[in-house]
Design an enzyme around this catalytic site. Structure first.
Site, PDB file in Angstrom:
ATOM      1  N   GLU A 266       0.826  -1.154   0.117  1.00  0.00           N
ATOM      2  CA  GLU A 266       0.133  -0.017  -0.141  1.00  0.00           C
ATOM      3  C   GLU A 266       0.961   1.273  -0.164  1.00  0.00           C
ATOM      4  OE1 GLU A 266      -2.927  -0.351  -1.028  1.00  0.00           O
ATOM      5  OE2 GLU A 266      -3.078  -2.763  -0.434  1.00  0.00           O
ATOM      6  N   GLU A 296      -0.164  -0.496 -10.035  1.00  0.00           N
ATOM      7  CA  GLU A 296       0.146  -1.675  -9.390  1.00  0.00           C
ATOM      8  C   GLU A 296       1.763  -2.174  -9.239  1.00  0.00           C
ATOM      9  OE1 GLU A 296      -1.902  -3.182  -7.528  1.00  0.00           O
ATOM     10  OE2 GLU A 296      -1.112  -5.144  -6.865  1.00  0.00           O
TER      11      GLU A 296
HETATM   12 ZN    ZN Z   1      -2.459  -2.921  -5.117  1.00  0.00          ZN
END
Ligand code: ZN
Length: 502
Positions: A266, A296
């Site tokens: 995160e 990502e």
């Molecule tokens: Zn993620």
């Protein structure tokens, strides 16, 4: 800067502010809201999203975008890119009838609730009618968006998460990657020399894990003056306006280092959010992330390429030992490095390791593509899931809870979202090769707890551009070539072959 552009930015800033308020309500719901607040919160979100959609699709914004396009010559490259992306967003948003947006929002929340109960009871039949309904609405949405000739309905859905990507392009990357990953996983899992997990069962109180998580966040450069870290059942990152990025994580008192991976994951998203030029460009695409795949790539990089590296643990292990004393005093660097890199065939995607993870994604990509096209009827989903899972990962799925009911995405109508996880892994590995050449002593730096050069590189090469470049173009600019599976395979091979003695 033209007057039309200035006015457009003012309008878009209001839309972005409304969206940020919605995210803040969502963050509060997951962190501190008492359960009794759920009903009122749903009303607040419904009203707010309706207002935001109205503002976002107002004819005034459409006019201003057209004016900017007409006087394109007066804008520099960066602003032209900003207008290009605003046009894209506007066209996409105005293609959806408000009635469909509202019905989707309502059905999402009911369907998600049904999924929660169905998963708890391991009862697919309970969820099936809801999945049918949400897929029907998602199909209608895709039809509104439309897709290029030669494409398919699924492409329209990808547009929300990975602009410009198509199912065929993704297939062309995934198909050759899959047998190579399966072969690697088989070699690693069947190795008689696989290293043991020395961390298993070592318990550490939650407050100490939190303190260690903060130590790492500070070191890697997540700014706690403009961000914070809280606890939730499902970790996430939310970036609001300038100066406010929130992370959440979860703790596991029976596996003391495992929570660090979700904290670092995160934080990777958070460092990206903090690196976007929101102070000057908030409301415009120049202060927004390129795509979910690129987002990502940032989280996976910090979680895996940094957070599961030997160099990182040379620095982090003594820090963890101080925080957790005496729980892991007896462990060596080799033991911890092997323990955070356990490869195992398993049922749950979110617990999967670097080597098996992408196989879980390929399974979902194939299934959701067939669900949307109608090739796979909802009633056949569990059987088909289990059949393909056995093919890909060699295990018999014992229950739908460990199978097709495990992820929240489909209950929410998030179809086209899963492939971005693997795209993120691929981008991360490819960026990492370029970074390693640009910062030759990166390992030495990390082993001293110095992550500044890495973070600056990411800020300069990826974050500061916002959506100026599309994902493919950014990759080409940064790495000098299009996205390829080679860097990821090379990375996995180089790391795991010696560790597993194969
Ligand atoms: Zn993620």
């Amino acid at each position: 800067m033209s007057n039309a552009y200035a006015e457009l930015v003012k309008e878009q800033k209001d839309v972005a502010t409304l969206t940020a308020i919605g995210s803040l309500l969502g963050w509060d719901q997951e962190t501190y809201m008492p359960p009794g607040g759920a009903g009122a919160r749903a009303d607040q979100q419904e009203l707010l999203s309706a207002i935001a959609h109205q503002r976002k699709t107002s004819p005034r914004i459409g006019d201003l975008i057209s004016q900017c396009e007409a006087s394109n010559g007066a804008l520099d490259d960066t602003l032209r890119a900003s207008v290009r992306e605003m046009r894209r967003d506007y066209d996409l948003a105005t293609k959806l009838p408000t009635e469909l947006v509202a019905e989707l929002a309502k059905t999402q929340s009911l369907s998600q609730d049904a999924w929660k109960h169905a998963r708890a009871k391991d009862d697919f039949a309970m969820f099936a009618p809801w999945l049918e309904k949400i897929l029907g609405l998602t199909r209608r949405k895709a039809e509104c968006y439309g897709f290029a000739s030669g494409g398919e309905l699924y492409d329209a859905l990808l547009e929300e998460y990975e602009p410009g990507a198509t199912a065929k392009q993704i297939e062309a990357i995934f198909n050759p990657l899959q047998p190579r990953l399966s072969a690697l996983v088989a070699r690693l899992c069947d190795s008689p020399r696989r290293p043991p997990d020395a961390l298993k069962g070592i318990a550490v109180p939650q407050d100490r894990q939190h303190a260690f998580g903060l130590d790492v966040l500070k070191a890697i450069g997540f700014d706690l003056e403009t961000g914070r870290l809280d606890t939730t059942a499902h970790p996430f990152c939310s970036g609001f306006g300038p100066g406010d990025t929130r992370l959440t994580t979860r703790y596991n008192t029976s596996s003391c280092l495992e929570p660090l991976s979700s904290t670092m994951h995160e934080a990777g998203h958070g460092i990206y959010e903090q690196g976007l030029p929101k102070a000057t460009q908030f409301g415009t695409p120049l202060a927004e992330a390129v795509s979910l795949g690129i987002h990502e790539s940032q989280s996976r990089m910090w979680e895996n390429l940094v957070g599961r590296s030997r160099a990182f643990w040379m620095w982090a292990l003594p820090v963890a030992k101080r925080r957790f004393a005496p729980a892991i005093d007896h462990l060596t660097l080799d033991q911890v490095y092997a323990s955070v890199n356990q490869v195992e065939r398993s049922f749950i995607r979110v617990e999967a390791d670097e080597a098996t993870y992408n196989l879980h994604i390929m399974l979902r990509f194939g299934l959701e593509r067939d669900l949307i096209s109608g090739r796979l009827p909802v009633k056949d989903l569990p059987g088909e899931w289990n059949r393909r899972f056995k093919q890909l990962l060699g295990l018999d799925v014992p229950s739908n809870k460990l199978g097709c009911l495990q992820d929240v995405h489909w209950s929410f109508g998030l179809v086209g979202y899963f492939p971005t996880y693997t795209l993120g892994n691929l981008y991360a590995a490819q960026f990492w090769q370029t970074i390693s050449a640009a910062i030759p002593d990166l390992d030495a730096q990390m082993s001293r707890g110095e992550f500044g050069a890495l973070k600056t590189w990411l800020n300069e090469n990826i974050h500061r551009h916002g959506r100026r470049y599309r994902a493919g173009e950014l990759c080409q600019r940064v790495t000098g070539r299009p996205l390829s599976a080679e860097p990821l395979m090379e990375y996995l091979e180089r790391k795991y072959a010696p560790l597993y003695g194969v």
